[in-house]
Structure formats: structure tokens, C-alpha cells
Scaffold this active site. Structure first.
Site, PDB file in Angstrom:
ATOM      1  N   LYS A   1       0.138 -21.792 -43.470  1.00 36.81           N
ATOM      2  CA  LYS A   1      -0.237 -20.844 -44.522  1.00 36.81           C
ATOM      3  C   LYS A   1       0.949 -20.606 -45.465  1.00 36.81           C
ATOM      4  O   LYS A   1       0.801 -20.613 -46.688  1.00 36.81           O
ATOM      5  CB  LYS A   1      -0.698 -19.525 -43.891  1.00 36.81           C
ATOM      6  CG  LYS A   1      -1.503 -18.701 -44.824  1.00 36.81           C
ATOM      7  CD  LYS A   1      -2.509 -17.835 -44.120  1.00 36.81           C
ATOM      8  CE  LYS A   1      -3.386 -17.150 -45.161  1.00 36.81           C
ATOM      9  NZ  LYS A   1      -4.337 -16.238 -44.606  1.00 36.81           N
TER      10      LYS A   1
ATOM     11  N   LYS B   1      -9.936 -33.644 -39.094  1.00 38.93           N
ATOM     12  CA  LYS B   1     -10.388 -32.858 -37.951  1.00 38.93           C
ATOM     13  C   LYS B   1     -11.529 -31.911 -38.374  1.00 38.93           C
ATOM     14  O   LYS B   1     -11.421 -31.266 -39.412  1.00 38.93           O
ATOM     15  CB  LYS B   1      -9.199 -32.027 -37.428  1.00 38.93           C
ATOM     16  CG  LYS B   1      -9.549 -31.190 -36.220  1.00 38.93           C
ATOM     17  CD  LYS B   1      -8.607 -30.015 -36.037  1.00 38.93           C
ATOM     18  CE  LYS B   1      -9.387 -28.865 -35.501  1.00 38.93           C
ATOM     19  NZ  LYS B   1      -8.829 -27.578 -35.482  1.00 38.93           N
TER      20      LYS B   1
ATOM     21  N   LYS C   1     -13.824 -25.215 -39.280  1.00 40.78           N
ATOM     22  CA  LYS C   1     -14.471 -24.264 -40.186  1.00 40.78           C
ATOM     23  C   LYS C   1     -13.657 -24.116 -41.462  1.00 40.78           C
ATOM     24  O   LYS C   1     -14.196 -23.913 -42.534  1.00 40.78           O
ATOM     25  CB  LYS C   1     -14.607 -22.893 -39.514  1.00 40.78           C
ATOM     26  CG  LYS C   1     -15.809 -22.788 -38.620  1.00 40.78           C
ATOM     27  CD  LYS C   1     -15.689 -21.589 -37.685  1.00 40.78           C
ATOM     28  CE  LYS C   1     -15.395 -21.998 -36.287  1.00 40.78           C
ATOM     29  NZ  LYS C   1     -14.663 -21.108 -35.450  1.00 40.78           N
TER      30      LYS C   1
END
Ligand code: ADP
Ligand code: TRP
Length: 323
Positions: free
Chosen positions: A111, A190, A193
């Protein structure tokens, strides 16, 4: 063996969640002396900031786990926030956790690398996860590959607490299934979500078929044989098809002379058959949400009893009790 795992209700569960994690939960409930599985709603609060959605995902997550084969007679199924002892244990563990250990954790590091602001919840996320694991004296933690780092952090934290205050926590170990440790998503990355590349386990059958038909493939001439290694369609097919269907599909790739449309149709058919029983079970549980709530309530009572004992042990060890 005492098994524990948690899964975030941050959206509908996808094939990666099932093959990487949930399938192991179901297998291990028969082998373990005790198995604890929970919906990690406090972790999901880092990303789901809409209260109705969080509630909906939490209940749906429990329904999905029951539909996919978790048996409340064999495993303790509960919601993370129904065991407040874990959050209290988390504080004891936060003291003494080096900043550097958390700075190295991928979810936080990624992040920051993207230039996004992280909050303290994301930064300390692995410590809450450590509390989840240690609260139940778990020694086996079934997860997908991406969670291994978090289990290592948990071991570090437990080890240093034990070293400093004396043997208090059981050392856990991650359990990863090699074959499906990383399920690819629709784009070959991969499945996650966060990447918007998922096939949901319980999507409407027709919608899922459409999604599969839209998977992008290379523009290989139809006559050429193709190596199926690393081919997304083949990799997904392998998860849901039978042994003989997989062998036939392998032979088709080796021979060539087929179109991807054929493979996609076979994949959609195999997926529909694979999840059929779970889908029926899901409809049954979804029609009785209060029964699901009862299962979760009973699970939380058992989980709390165990977590309270561990918390008391940890409080006594560090001097937060008995002044
Ligand atoms: P997501 O990446 O979609 O947010 P989670 O982090 O909630 O998924 O993962 C829940 C569980 O499912 C974890 O044990 C994780 O390792 C496993 N898992 C998630 N995605 C995959 C994948 N693509 N392949 C294998 N396991 C996965
Ligand atoms: N962090 C895990 C995930 O994203 C979820 C989780 C929370 C978990 N607490 C846990 C997994 C304890 C295993 C053990 O998938």
C-alpha cells in the site's frame, strides 16, 4: 492437533478462497481434535467501511462456509468480533512487537509502495491475526500461500513473548496445500478480491458461464498443439474437473485442432457440476438465517471460553493481572 483459521468477509468468496483455504478447513475438521474457524470481520473493517455491507458479508460468509461443508458438530464456527478477548490479547501482543517486523509485512508495504496512505488498522493487522491464532492454542493454521508471512510474524511474536515472560503460547504452523496454493484469476494473476479478477464460488450459474466465456486467451491458430502448463483455462479446469476429464483435456491440448470456446464451455460445465451440492446446501441455509445465527452464537460461546483462558494466562505472565 488443534486447527484454526479465519477468512475475511470482504466480499463474496472466490475459487481461490475455496481451493487455497476453505477446502482445507473442511478436510481438517475430520482430522483435528479441535477445529476453530471464524469470519474475520474485524480484519475486514480495514476495507469494508459500510456497516450494512459488512453485516451482510459476515452472515453470507458463514452461510458459504456451511454450504461448502463446514460441520458445526465437528468444528467451532464463529464471528471474530464475538470474542472480545482476542482484541484484548492483541493489545498485550502489540506491546513488544517491533515496528520493523510490521513494516516488512506485504499488505502494508504494498500500500505504501503504491503511494497510498495506510491506517493503524492495516499496519497492526498481523498482530490481531497473531492474537486470533494464539488465543486458541492453535498449532495448525490452514491458509493460502499469501498468508505464510503472517503466520511467521505470529511465531515471532509468540516466541519473543514466551522468551520474555516464560512459556505462555503454543507455537503455530502454517499448512498450505501445494497444488492449489495460488489459484490464478481471470487475468492470469493471483485470484483476489482486490484485483477484480475473481470467479465467485456462489455466483449465479448463468452469470458465471458468461464470465468464463469472456476470459481472454491468446490468438493461437486452432490447429497448433498447445502446452497446457500455465494456461489459465487449463489450471482452472484442473480444479473442478474429474481425473478423466482432465486427462482428456490434456490430450486435446497436446493434439491441437480445438478452439478455446470449447475449453471454456467444458470449464463452465465442470464448475457447475462441482459446486452443485454446495449450491443446494447454500439455498437451504440461506432460507434459515436465524439457524445460522444460532450456530455462530454457540460457536462464539465455545471460542470465548477457550480464548478467556489463554488471555488470563497471558495477563498473569506479563503482570497485567494479580497486582
Ligand atoms: P483476497 O486476496 O481475495 O482478499 P483473502 O485475503 O480474504 O482473499 O484470503 C482468504 C484465504 O484464501 C486466505 O487463506 C488466502 O491465502 C486464501 N486465498 C486467497 N486467494 C487465493 C488464491 N488465489 N489462491 C489460493 N489461496 C487463496
Ligand atoms: N488475514 C487472513 C486473510 O486475509 C484472515 C485471518 C485473520 C486469519 N485472522 C486469521 C487467517 C488467523 C488465519 C489465522 O486471509
Amino acid at each position: 492437533m488443534r486447527v484454526l483459521s479465519g477468512i475475511q468477509p470482504s466480499g463474496p468468496f472466490h475459487w481461490g478462497n475455496y481451493f487455497g483455504a476453505i477446502r482445507q478447513y473442511v478436510e481438517l475438521q475430520d482430522q483435528a481434535a479441535e477445529a476453530y474457524y471464524f469470519i474475520a470481520n474485524l480484519h475486514a473493517l480495514n476495507t469494508v467501511r459500510d456497516r450494512d455491507l459488512l453485516r451482510q458479508y459476515t452472515l453470507n460468509g458463514a452461510i458459504d462456509l456451511l454450504a461448502l461443508g463446514l460441520n458445526p458438530e465437528k468444528a467451532v464456527l464463529f464471528v471474530q468480533s464475538d470474542v472480545p478477548e482476542v482484541s484484548e490479547l492483541c493489545w498485550l501482543l502489540l506491546t513488544g512487537t517491533p515496528m520493523g517486523l510490521l513494516e516488512r509485512c506485504v499488505s502494508y508495504k504494498d500500500k505504501i509502495a503504491k503511494g497510498l496512505k495506510a491506517d493503524a488498522g492495516l499496519f497492526t493487522y498481523p498482530v490481531l491475526q497473531a492474537a486470533d491464532i494464539l488465543a486458541y492454542d492453535s498449532n495448525v493454521v490452514p491458509v493460502g500461500e499469501d498468508q505464510i508471512q503472517h503466520i511467521e510474524v505470529c511465531r515471532d511474536i509468540a516466541g519473543s513473548f514466551n522468551h520474555h515472560f516464560g512459556e505462555t503460547f503454543v507455537m503455530p504452523k502454517a499448512k498450505v496445500l501445494d497444488a492449489s496454493a495460488k489459484v490464478p484469476g481471470l487475468d492470469g494473476e493471483k485470484m483476489s478480491k482486490s484485483y477484480n479478477n475473481t470467479l465467485a464460488v456462489f455466483d449465479d450459474v448463468k452469470a458465471q458461464r458468461k464470465q468464463i466465456m469472456r476470459i481472454t486467451t491468446d490468438s493461437r491458430p486452432m490447429e497448433e498443439p498447445k502446452n497446457h502448463e500455465g494456461d489459465v483455462l487449463f489450471d482452472l479446469y484442473k480444479l473442478v474437473a474429474t481425473e478423466s476429464q482432465i486427462a482428456d483435456m490434456g490430450a486435446l491440448y497436446a493434439r491441437g485442432g480445438f478452439g478455446y470456446g470449447e475449453v471454456k464451455k467444458a470449464l463452465a460445465d465442470a464448475a457447475e457440476a462441482f459446486y452443485a451440492t454446495a449450491r443446494e446446501r447454500r439455498a437451504d441455509w440461506a432460507a434459515r438465517p436465524d439457524d445460522v445465527r444460532d450456530v455462530l452464537k454457540a460457536g462464539a460461546a465455545k471460542a470465548r471460553a477457550k480464548a478467556a483462558a489463554t488471555l488470563a494466562r497471558a495477563q498473569a505472565a506479563c503482570g497485567a493481572k494479580g497486582y
